[in-house]
Design a protein around this motif. Structure first.
Motif, mmCIF file in Angstrom:
data_model
loop_
_atom_site.group_PDB
_atom_site.id
_atom_site.type_symbol
_atom_site.label_atom_id
_atom_site.label_comp_id
_atom_site.label_asym_id
_atom_site.label_seq_id
_atom_site.Cartn_x
_atom_site.Cartn_y
_atom_site.Cartn_z
ATOM 1 N N UNK A 97 3.701 -4.748 3.241
ATOM 2 C CA UNK A 97 3.697 -4.759 1.786
ATOM 3 C C UNK A 97 2.766 -5.832 1.229
ATOM 4 N N UNK A 98 2.741 -6.944 1.895
ATOM 5 C CA UNK A 98 1.851 -8.026 1.481
ATOM 6 C C UNK A 98 0.393 -7.609 1.651
ATOM 7 N N UNK A 99 0.130 -6.892 2.703
ATOM 8 C CA UNK A 99 -1.243 -6.416 2.940
ATOM 9 C C UNK A 99 -1.662 -5.469 1.820
ATOM 10 N N UNK A 100 -0.756 -4.604 1.429
ATOM 11 C CA UNK A 100 -1.083 -3.658 0.339
ATOM 12 C C UNK A 100 -1.369 -4.405 -0.966
ATOM 13 N N UNK A 101 -0.559 -5.380 -1.241
ATOM 14 C CA UNK A 101 -0.767 -6.159 -2.472
ATOM 15 C C UNK A 101 -2.123 -6.860 -2.431
ATOM 16 N N UNK A 102 -2.431 -7.448 -1.298
ATOM 17 C CA UNK A 102 -3.707 -8.166 -1.183
ATOM 18 C C UNK A 102 -4.897 -7.219 -1.347
ATOM 19 N N UNK A 103 -4.791 -6.044 -0.762
ATOM 20 C CA UNK A 103 -5.911 -5.108 -0.871
ATOM 21 C C UNK A 103 -6.059 -4.618 -2.318
ATOM 22 N N UNK A 104 -4.943 -4.391 -2.980
ATOM 23 C CA UNK A 104 -4.982 -3.958 -4.377
ATOM 24 C C UNK A 104 -5.617 -5.045 -5.252
ATOM 25 N N UNK A 105 -5.209 -6.252 -5.036
ATOM 26 C CA UNK A 105 -5.768 -7.350 -5.819
ATOM 27 C C UNK A 105 -7.240 -7.567 -5.494
ATOM 28 N N UNK A 106 -7.611 -7.304 -4.263
ATOM 29 C CA UNK A 106 -9.026 -7.425 -3.897
ATOM 30 C C UNK A 106 -9.887 -6.420 -4.642
ATOM 31 N N UNK A 107 -9.357 -5.203 -4.735
ATOM 32 C CA UNK A 107 -10.113 -4.178 -5.464
ATOM 33 C C UNK A 107 -10.277 -4.568 -6.932
ATOM 34 N N UNK A 108 -9.226 -5.047 -7.512
ATOM 35 C CA UNK A 108 -9.301 -5.455 -8.915
ATOM 36 C C UNK A 108 -10.251 -6.635 -9.101
#
Lengths: 266, 195
Positions: free
Chosen positions: B161-172
Motif C-alpha cells: 500500500x505504501x508503494x502504491x501511495x508513493x507511485x501515485x504521489x510521484x506521478x502527481x
C-alpha cells in the motif's frame, strides 16, 4: 486545486504500465505519460564477459560445497567427541559406584582402592567394601592380612596387642570409640575417613591422619609422631599403623570393619 | 522470459553455464541499467557490472520463480547503489573540488529539453532528478524495471500500500513539475519543452 490533483488509481496504474497514450492522458498528465513511455523504452546495455560470470558462479559453488562438507565433518567430529565423553563419564560413574560398593572383582577392587586412596578417596578393598556399610560383616574385618598388622604392631609399640592385626585397631577402639562411631555405618568416601579408623578409633586423633590410611604406610616413624605410644588410651595408635596396614593391604575399609567388628565385641 | 525458459536459464547459471548468464543478462540487464541510470547517473554501468558479479557469486543459493528473482536481483541493485552513494560521500568528504561533484541537471535547466524525442536516458534522468528519492525509486522500479507493486515492496521493504501511495504521489509530482512556469507544453499531448 489543480487539474492534476485528480488521478484515479486505475489511470495511475495504466500510466505506470505505459499503457496510456499521451494524447489520451488526463489533463495535465500528457507530458507525464510521454516521459514514462520514453523511460520504459528498453535501453541498450553493454556487452559483458559471460564466461567470467560463469567462472565466478562455479568457484562460488565449489566453495559453498566444500564449506558445507567441512561443516558436516566438524559436526560429526563434535558429535563423536561428545559421545565419547558421555561414554567415559558413564563408565567412570559406573566404575566408581562399583568400586565404592566393593562390587568389582577382587583384583580390580584392590587396584581401585590403591589408586583412589592416593587421591583421597577411600573405597573398599577386595569385596570388603560392603562390610563397611554393613555391620554384619564386621567379623570379616579380621581377614585382613596378618602380615600387615604384624608389621604395624611393632610400630605401635608395646601397647598394641600384636596378635590383633586389624583387630588391633578394634582393640584400641574398644574402650574409647564405641560411642563415637557414627561413621560406622557410613560409606567411606574421603581419604582421611578410613572407615576402619573412624570406626575403631573414632575420636582418636590417630585415626584421622590421612597419611596413615592412605599410604597404607606402615612405616613406624610416622606412627609415634601421631600418637603417644605409652598411653593406654593410645590404643588408637594402633589405628594409625593399623589403618596404615589396612591401607597397605587395601583394606582400610576392612580395618574399619575390623574396628567396628571389635566394637561389637565390646 | 517465460516460465520454463527462465527456470532453464537460472538452473544453467547456477551450475556455471555461460549461456544461462547470457539469457538472464539479456532479459534483466536493461531494467537494471535503466534503474541505475536514474540513480547513479554516469556510474550506472560500473555499478551494474558489480551487480552482475554479485549475482554470479550468489545465484547458486537463490531459490524461487522469475518474480522472486527480479525482487532478489533489484535488492542487490539497491545495495550496490547504496554502496555507490557511500563511496561518493567519502570522495566528497575528501575533496570538494566542484569539478569532481556529480553533475545532475536542474529541473529548470533551460538546456534540458523535454520533447517527444526524449531518449530513455533523458527521461530516466528527469524522473530521478525531479522526484524525491523514494518516489523516484518507486517510479523507476515500476516504469523502467517493470517490477510489480509486490516486488517493489519486497525490494524496498515497504508495505504494498505504501508503494502504491508513493507511485501515485510521484506521478502527481511529475505533473506538477510540467505545470510549473517555464515548462511549456509545446505540443500537446505528450510533448513538452522547457523554454
Amino acid at each position: 486545486m489543480t487539474h492534476h490533483d485528480f488521478l484515479d488509481a486505475g489511470t495511475a496504474e495504466r500510466l505506470l504500465a505505459g499503457a496510456v497514450d499521451p494524447a489520451d492522458a488526463p489533463p495535465g498528465y500528457g507530458p507525464v505519460a510521454a516521459v514514462l513511455t520514453a523511460a520504459s523504452a528498453p535501453g541498450s546495455v553493454p556487452d559483458i564477459d559471460f564466461g567470467e560470470l560463469a567462472g565466478v558462479a562455479r568457484r562460488a559453488a565449489d566453495r559453498s560445497g566444500s564449506s558445507t562438507s567441512r561443516r558436516s565433518s566438524m559436526i560429526g567430529k563434535l558429535l563423536t567427541m561428545k559421545a565419547a565423553a558421555a561414554a567415559g563419564v558413564i563408565l567412570l560413574g559406573a566404575s566408581g559406584a562399583a568400586a565404592a560398593t566393593g562390587s568389582l572383582p577382587n583384583s580390580v577392587q584392590e587396584i581401585a582402592h590403591d589408586t583412589l586412596s592416593h587421591v583421597g578417596v577411600d573405597v573398599p578393598n577386595q569385596g570388603h567394601g560392603d562390610q563397611v556399610n554393613d555391620p554384619k560383616h564386621v567379623e570379616n574385618g579380621t581377614e585382613n592380612p596378618p602380615a600387615d598388622s604384624a608389621t604395624t604392631v611393632p610400630a605401635d609399640g608395646p601397647t598394641a596387642p600384636g596378635d590383633q592385626p586389624v583387630g588391633t585397631n578394634g582393640a584400641n577402639h574398644d574402650g574409647t570409640t564405641q560411642t563415637t562411631e557414627p561413621h560406622h555405618s557410613e560409606p567411606a568416601t574421603t581419604g582421611d575417613t578410613h572407615t576402619g579408623d573412624s570406626h575403631g578409633g573414632a575420636g582418636t586423633t590417630g585415626d584421622v591422619k590421612p597419611g596413615d590410611g592412605h599410604s597404607g604406610d606402615s612405616t613406624p616413624t610416622t606412627v609415634p609422631t601421631t600418637v603417644p605410644p605409652t598411653t593406654p588410651t593410645t590404643g588408637p595408635h594402633h589405628d594409625g599403623p593399623g589403618s596404615g596396614t589396612s591401607g597397605t593391604s587395601g583394606t582400610s575399609g576392612s580395618s574399619g570393619t575390623s574396628g567396628s567388628g571389635d566394637a561389637p565385641k565390646i | 522470459m517465460r516460465g520454463d525458459d527462465f527456470a532453464d536459464a537460472l538452473a544453467a547459471a547456477q551450475v556455471g553455464e555461460e549461456w544461462g548468464f547470457a539469457a538472464l543478462y539479456r532479459d534483466f540487464a536493461p531494467a537494471v541499467l535503466g534503474f541505475l541510470r536514474g540513480r547513479v547517473d554516469a556510474d550506472a554501468e560500473d555499478v551494474a557490472s558489480a551487480v552482475w558479479l554479485e549475482v554470479a557469486r550468489s545465484v547458486g543459493r537463490f531459490t524461487g520463480d522469475e518474480s522472486g528473482f527480479r525482487a532478489w536481483l533489484f535488492t542487490i541493485v539497491r545495495r550496490r547503489m547504496m554502496n555507490e552513494y557511500r563511496r561518493r560521500s567519502r570522495d566528497l568528504a575528501v575533496s570538494t573540488d566542484p569539478a569532481l561533484l556529480p553533475m545532475s541537471p536542474s529541473p529548470d535547466d533551460p538546456e534540458r529539453t523535454v520533447v517527444g524525442e526524449m531518449s530513455a536516458t533523458d527521461a530516466i534522468a528527469l524522473i530521478g532528478t525531479v522526484l524525491p528519492e523514494l518516489q523516484g525509486e518507486v517510479i523507476l522500479l515500476r516504469v523502467v524495471s517493470q517490477l510489480s507493486v509486490d516486488e517493489i515492496a519486497e525490494v524496498l521493504d515497504l508495505a504494498p500500500g505504501h508503494v502504491r501511495v508513493l507511485s501515485h504521489r510521484g506521478l502527481k509530482a511529475l505533473a506538477e513539475h510540467f505545470s510549473r512556469p517555464g515548462v511549456t507544453h509545446a505540443a500537446e499531448p505528450g510533448i513538452s519543452e522547457v523554454t
